[in-house]
Design a protein around this motif. Structure first.
Motif, PDB file in Angstrom:
ATOM      1  N   ASP A  30      32.509 -71.816  -9.238  1.00 17.73           N
ATOM      2  CA  ASP A  30      32.591 -72.989 -10.109  1.00 17.73           C
ATOM      3  C   ASP A  30      31.968 -72.683 -11.467  1.00 17.73           C
ATOM      4  O   ASP A  30      30.769 -72.843 -11.665  1.00 17.73           O
ATOM      5  N   GLY A  31      32.765 -72.179 -12.377  1.00 17.26           N
ATOM      6  CA  GLY A  31      32.301 -71.972 -13.754  1.00 17.26           C
ATOM      7  C   GLY A  31      31.235 -70.898 -13.895  1.00 17.26           C
ATOM      8  O   GLY A  31      30.185 -71.132 -14.485  1.00 17.26           O
ATOM      9  N   VAL A  32      31.498 -69.726 -13.363  1.00 15.46           N
ATOM     10  CA  VAL A  32      30.526 -68.635 -13.456  1.00 15.46           C
ATOM     11  C   VAL A  32      30.765 -67.815 -14.726  1.00 15.46           C
ATOM     12  O   VAL A  32      31.868 -67.340 -14.965  1.00 15.46           O
ATOM     13  N   SER A  33      29.734 -67.691 -15.531  1.00 22.46           N
ATOM     14  CA  SER A  33      29.817 -66.828 -16.711  1.00 22.46           C
ATOM     15  C   SER A  33      28.754 -65.747 -16.588  1.00 22.46           C
ATOM     16  O   SER A  33      27.615 -66.044 -16.220  1.00 22.46           O
ATOM     17  N   LEU A  34      29.098 -64.525 -16.877  1.00 31.05           N
ATOM     18  CA  LEU A  34      28.101 -63.454 -16.806  1.00 31.05           C
ATOM     19  C   LEU A  34      28.560 -62.250 -17.614  1.00 31.05           C
ATOM     20  O   LEU A  34      29.740 -62.112 -17.938  1.00 31.05           O
ATOM     21  N   THR A  35      27.610 -61.414 -17.918  1.00 35.00           N
ATOM     22  CA  THR A  35      27.906 -60.181 -18.643  1.00 35.00           C
ATOM     23  C   THR A  35      27.175 -59.036 -17.948  1.00 35.00           C
ATOM     24  O   THR A  35      26.022 -59.189 -17.548  1.00 35.00           O
ATOM     25  N   VAL A  36      27.857 -57.926 -17.774  1.00 30.79           N
ATOM     26  CA  VAL A  36      27.209 -56.727 -17.241  1.00 30.79           C
ATOM     27  C   VAL A  36      27.400 -55.623 -18.272  1.00 30.79           C
ATOM     28  O   VAL A  36      28.539 -55.283 -18.605  1.00 30.79           O
ATOM     29  N   ARG A  37      26.292 -55.093 -18.776  1.00 29.33           N
ATOM     30  CA  ARG A  37      26.394 -54.049 -19.796  1.00 29.33           C
ATOM     31  C   ARG A  37      26.494 -52.673 -19.148  1.00 29.33           C
ATOM     32  O   ARG A  37      26.125 -52.494 -17.985  1.00 29.33           O
ATOM     33  N   ARG A  38      26.966 -51.737 -19.937  1.00 28.52           N
ATOM     34  CA  ARG A  38      27.115 -50.373 -19.440  1.00 28.52           C
ATOM     35  C   ARG A  38      25.780 -49.834 -18.943  1.00 28.52           C
ATOM     36  O   ARG A  38      24.757 -50.020 -19.598  1.00 28.52           O
ATOM     37  N   GLY A  39      25.777 -49.224 -17.753  1.00 24.26           N
ATOM     38  CA  GLY A  39      24.555 -48.629 -17.216  1.00 24.26           C
ATOM     39  C   GLY A  39      23.670 -49.591 -16.453  1.00 24.26           C
ATOM     40  O   GLY A  39      22.620 -49.190 -15.949  1.00 24.26           O
ATOM     41  N   GLU A  40      24.083 -50.848 -16.339  1.00 21.70           N
ATOM     42  CA  GLU A  40      23.264 -51.816 -15.606  1.00 21.70           C
ATOM     43  C   GLU A  40      23.451 -51.689 -14.094  1.00 21.70           C
ATOM     44  O   GLU A  40      24.462 -51.172 -13.627  1.00 21.70           O
ATOM     45  N   PHE A  41      22.443 -52.152 -13.357  1.00 25.32           N
ATOM     46  CA  PHE A  41      22.527 -52.239 -11.895  1.00 25.32           C
ATOM     47  C   PHE A  41      22.240 -53.699 -11.553  1.00 25.32           C
ATOM     48  O   PHE A  41      21.109 -54.161 -11.683  1.00 25.32           O
ATOM     49  N   VAL A  42      23.286 -54.439 -11.170  1.00 26.74           N
ATOM     50  CA  VAL A  42      23.157 -55.870 -10.955  1.00 26.74           C
ATOM     51  C   VAL A  42      23.349 -56.187  -9.486  1.00 26.74           C
ATOM     52  O   VAL A  42      24.286 -55.683  -8.862  1.00 26.74           O
ATOM     53  N   ALA A  43      22.472 -57.004  -8.932  1.00 25.54           N
ATOM     54  CA  ALA A  43      22.638 -57.460  -7.555  1.00 25.54           C
ATOM     55  C   ALA A  43      22.977 -58.943  -7.571  1.00 25.54           C
ATOM     56  O   ALA A  43      22.343 -59.716  -8.278  1.00 25.54           O
ATOM     57  N   ILE A  44      24.023 -59.318  -6.817  1.00 20.57           N
ATOM     58  CA  ILE A  44      24.369 -60.725  -6.671  1.00 20.57           C
ATOM     59  C   ILE A  44      23.865 -61.164  -5.306  1.00 20.57           C
ATOM     60  O   ILE A  44      24.255 -60.577  -4.289  1.00 20.57           O
ATOM     61  N   VAL A  45      22.976 -62.137  -5.284  1.00 22.90           N
ATOM     62  CA  VAL A  45      22.417 -62.594  -4.016  1.00 22.90           C
ATOM     63  C   VAL A  45      22.698 -64.082  -3.850  1.00 22.90           C
ATOM     64  O   VAL A  45      23.139 -64.751  -4.781  1.00 22.90           O
ATOM     65  N   GLY A  46      22.465 -64.559  -2.633  1.00 24.80           N
ATOM     66  CA  GLY A  46      22.689 -65.972  -2.379  1.00 24.80           C
ATOM     67  C   GLY A  46      23.055 -66.193  -0.935  1.00 24.80           C
ATOM     68  O   GLY A  46      23.395 -65.243  -0.221  1.00 24.80           O
ATOM     69  N   PRO A  47      22.995 -67.449  -0.483  1.00 21.58           N
ATOM     70  CA  PRO A  47      23.274 -67.742   0.919  1.00 21.58           C
ATOM     71  C   PRO A  47      24.733 -67.488   1.290  1.00 21.58           C
ATOM     72  O   PRO A  47      25.585 -67.353   0.409  1.00 21.58           O
ATOM     73  N   SER A  48      24.966 -67.447   2.575  1.00 19.58           N
ATOM     74  CA  SER A  48      26.330 -67.231   3.064  1.00 19.58           C
ATOM     75  C   SER A  48      27.242 -68.364   2.594  1.00 19.58           C
ATOM     76  O   SER A  48      26.846 -69.529   2.589  1.00 19.58           O
ATOM     77  N   GLY A  49      28.434 -68.016   2.176  1.00 21.41           N
ATOM     78  CA  GLY A  49      29.387 -69.025   1.716  1.00 21.41           C
ATOM     79  C   GLY A  49      29.170 -69.426   0.273  1.00 21.41           C
ATOM     80  O   GLY A  49      29.855 -70.318  -0.237  1.00 21.41           O
ATOM     81  N   ALA A  50      28.250 -68.751  -0.424  1.00 21.98           N
ATOM     82  CA  ALA A  50      27.949 -69.125  -1.803  1.00 21.98           C
ATOM     83  C   ALA A  50      29.051 -68.709  -2.775  1.00 21.98           C
ATOM     84  O   ALA A  50      29.115 -69.206  -3.896  1.00 21.98           O
ATOM     85  N   GLY A  51      29.870 -67.790  -2.360  1.00 20.12           N
ATOM     86  CA  GLY A  51      30.963 -67.346  -3.230  1.00 20.12           C
ATOM     87  C   GLY A  51      30.765 -65.940  -3.772  1.00 20.12           C
ATOM     88  O   GLY A  51      31.446 -65.526  -4.712  1.00 20.12           O
ATOM     89  N   LYS A  52      29.880 -65.166  -3.140  1.00 16.19           N
ATOM     90  CA  LYS A  52      29.575 -63.829  -3.648  1.00 16.19           C
ATOM     91  C   LYS A  52      30.792 -62.893  -3.544  1.00 16.19           C
ATOM     92  O   LYS A  52      31.152 -62.215  -4.506  1.00 16.19           O
ATOM     93  N   THR A  53      31.410 -62.895  -2.370  1.00 17.70           N
ATOM     94  CA  THR A  53      32.580 -62.026  -2.193  1.00 17.70           C
ATOM     95  C   THR A  53      33.721 -62.472  -3.099  1.00 17.70           C
ATOM     96  O   THR A  53      34.439 -61.644  -3.670  1.00 17.70           O
TER      97      THR A  53
END
Ligand SMILES: Nc1ncnc2c1ncn2[C@@H]1O[C@H](COP(=O)(O)OP(=O)(O)OP(=O)(O)O)[C@@H](O)[C@H]1O
Ligand SMILES: [Mg+2]
Lengths: 225, 395
Positions: A30-53
């Motif tokens: 629901d309206g996710v905005s994000l930026t990942v810069r070159r060389g970054e290591f980003v982890a997406i966390v959250g409860p099951s069913g949150a929409g990570k996959t």
């Protein structure tokens, strides 16, 4: 927020994904905005069913958002057709799955070479170099069932890197591993990131999340914090 | 080193050996049927042509009212349904363009053991029709002399110069003046004797069963048939070009041919369904794996190609097994066909046929392509996000 598409590997603006089901619509993202810069290591966390996959599927050009915009290395993904997205996955993205996704009848080396087959490219020693990097040179002619879970996941990581992607996407890469074998995978991901690879992982594993440079918390399809 | 995409279908093929084996067997049955049909079809035609060539004649003359397909069956050695007067022979010989006319009185008898012996009374004009014959000894000239076919001689232990009792006749003896060396035709089982002697033994004075006519110019066949009809005896004769006769045979075996063709079609359809079913199962079981391929950058065309190649590989393996089965079973099929067909050319059908082999390989590829259609379509519809689904263990 104003993504700067040119410098970011990933730039997303108000990504929304609605799954239509018989009874109701599921607003998985629901309206996710994000930026990942070159060389970054980003982890997406959250409860099951949150929409990570769901988010990872969108970032990986495997699914189209219901609305919102997405740039990968400055190219707007919505403007690509099916073939363009396949090309992008093949040339710029690497995938690692919780279930490893190795082909059981192929050897370790053949599994690693698989993306080269789809890209109609010769290995030129890349397979050997990558197997050495993940510490599995001696297992190149083994089948996946002869390896431990951690070894299988390292093979899968080598496979994800064989086409020299700009971005590595991993969905619960340690989800099927115990903490000890998981450590080796986490160490490998850190090492690759240190060498300049941009990495986005989805995980429940605090050790893996802690290894990342930045954590994004997802709840009910929205980024929190 | 470049890894070939063919490792994917090839390995899939080996992943489930039993299912693959069963599918291959299904294909092989269809291919065996196709191979047999084509080999039979071509072998039959070739056999008839060889038989025609061996006869050395272009036209068969039989009495009016004699059903000529029955007559032509009798060329293989049988009792004839009707007779014609020997006086007509001179008239036939007098027609311009007739190079040679061979009179024959044929009769088939059973020896005490119940085996068939065919007697043909004729004269030396026969030798003009059969330049390929090799005779040990000489052609019979007087009564009480016979020329025996090699198979008969072998059956009875006859040698040139022997005085023998004629099988099937009571108290008739003759001297073997010649042995006919192997012709691979019905004549290997014939006894040739002078016409007059045959007419006496079979109590058919001045009668013939048929006349074989060789033309000076075979290309003038239709014109010669008209001329023979026009001669004095023409009213009483049935003039049959042998080529027409053999065409009639081809039609007589139509029912057998359609039966075989039906078997081929049904077996082919069953094989298509079998291969399609096996592939559908394989695609269904591999949904996640196909999703992984798509995630790794395989295009829809790549996926179609893999499934298509899988189908074609299975079908080619089936073709190999099927051709082997057909070749191994050729003898039994021939024995069975001989009991069903009005005329099987002596010498039988060749077991091997390059053309049939090619037809089988092409047929197998077509079968695979047809069977792969639905599974390939389903496989390429698998979305890449299928790779993310199903957290069940395994690799
Ligand atoms: N193909 C789909 N059709 C319908 N609903 C779906 C589909 N995929 C996901 N969803 C729903 O979208 C929501 C988010 O799912 P998602 O798989 O992204 O969660 P997740 O954060 O990855 O969870 P987990 O940690 O359990 O893997 C869930 O409510 C899920 O039921
Ligand atoms: Mg998930």
């Amino acid at each position: 927020m104003n993504p700067s598409p040119d410098q970011a590997v990933v730039a997303a603006e108000a990504l929304t994904k609605v799954y239509r089901r018989a009874a109701e619509d599921v607003r998985a993202l629901d309206g996710v905005s994000l930026t990942v810069r070159r060389g970054e290591f980003v982890a997406i966390v959250g409860p099951s069913g949150a929409g990570k996959t769901t988010l990872l599927n969108l970032l990986g050009c495997m699914d189209a958002p219901s609305s919102g915009r997405l740039w990968l290395e400055g190219r707007e993904v919505q403007q690509l057709n099916e073939r363009g997205r396949t090309h992008l996955r093949r040339e710029r993205l690497g995938f690692v799955f919780q279930h490893f996704g190795l082909v059981p009848t192929l050897t370790v080396a053949e599994n690693v070479a698989l993306p080269l087959v789809f890209a109609r490219r010769t290995a030129d020693g890349r397979v050997s170099r990558l197997l050495e990097k993940v510490g599995l040179s001696s297992r190149r002619n083994h089948r996946p069932h002869e390896l431990s879970g951690g070894e299988m996941q390292r093979v899968a990581i080598a496979r994800a890197l064989v086409n020299e992607p700009a971005l590595l996407l991993a969905d619960e890469p340690t989800g099927n591993l115990d903490s000890v074998t998981g450590e080796a995978v986490i160490a490998l991901l850190r090492q690759l990131n240190a060498e300049g690879l941009t990495v986005v992982v989805v995980t429940h594993n605090p050790a893996l999340a802690g290894a990342a440079g930045r954590q994004l918390r997802l709840a009910d399809g929205r980024l929190a914090g | 080193m470049k890894t070939s995409w063919l490792i994917l279908p090839w390995n899939e093929w080996r992943r489930r050996p039993v299912r693959t084996g069963v599918t291959v067997m299904g294909v092989s049955l269809a291919v065996a049927a196709l191979f047999s049909l084509v080999a039979f079809e071509r072998g039959y035609r070739r056999g008839l042509q060889a038989e025609l060539d061996r006869l050395g004649a272009h036209i068969l003359v039989v009495p009016k009212g004699c059903p000529y397909d029955a007559a032509s069956l009798a060329l293989h050695g049988a009792n004839w349904p009707c007779h014609l007067s020997a006086d007509y022979l001179a008239e036939i010989r007098a027609v311009p363009g007739v190079k040679a006319a061979m009179p024959a009185l044929m009769s088939a008898l059973r020896d005490p053991a119940g085996q068939l012996v065919v007697y043909v009374g004729t004269d030396a004009s026969l030798l003009g029709l059969r330049p390929q014959w090799r005779i040990r000894g000489r052609f019979p000239e007087h009564g009480a002399e016979i020329l025996a076919g090699c198979e008969l001689a072998h059956r009875y232990g006859w040698h040139v110069g022997d005085a023998v009792r004629l099988p099937g006749l009571t108290n008739v003896s003759a001297t073997i003046c010649g042995l006919l060396e192997v012709t691979h035709g019905a004549e290997d089982y014939f006894i040739h004797l002078p016409l007059a002697e045959a007419q006496r033994q079979f109590r058919r004075p001045n009668e013939l069963t048929h006349v074989l006519v060789r033309l000076a110019d075979p290309t003038r066949l239709d014109e010669m048939v008209r001329q023979l009809h026009g001669c004095g005896a023409g009213m009483n004769l049935n003039v049959v070009p042998l080529t027409h006769l053999f065409r009639t045979f081809q039609q007589l075996i139509n029912s057998t041919r359609s039966l075989l063709a039906c078997i081929v079609v049904v077996a082919g359809l069953v094989a298509v369904v079998g291969v399609a079913n096996a592939l559908l199962m394989a695609v269904g079981e591999r949904t996640r794996e196909i999703g992984v391929f798509r995630a790794l950058g395989a295009s829809r065309a790549d996926i179609v190609r893999v499934v298509l190649a899988e189908a074609v590989m299975v079908c080619l393996a089936g073709a190999g097994v099927g051709i082997a089965l057909a070749v191994a079973g050729a003898r039994s099929l021939e024995v069975w066909l001989r009991t069903r067909l009005p005329l099987v050319p002596a010498g039988g059908f060749a077991a091997w046929d390059n053309y049939a082999c090619g037809a089988c390989v092409l047929g197998a590829v077509a079968l695979g392509a047809l069977a792969a259609w639905v599974p390939a379509w389903r496989a390429c519809e698998v979305p890449p996000q299928a790779a993310m689904r199903g957290l069940g263990g395994g690799w």
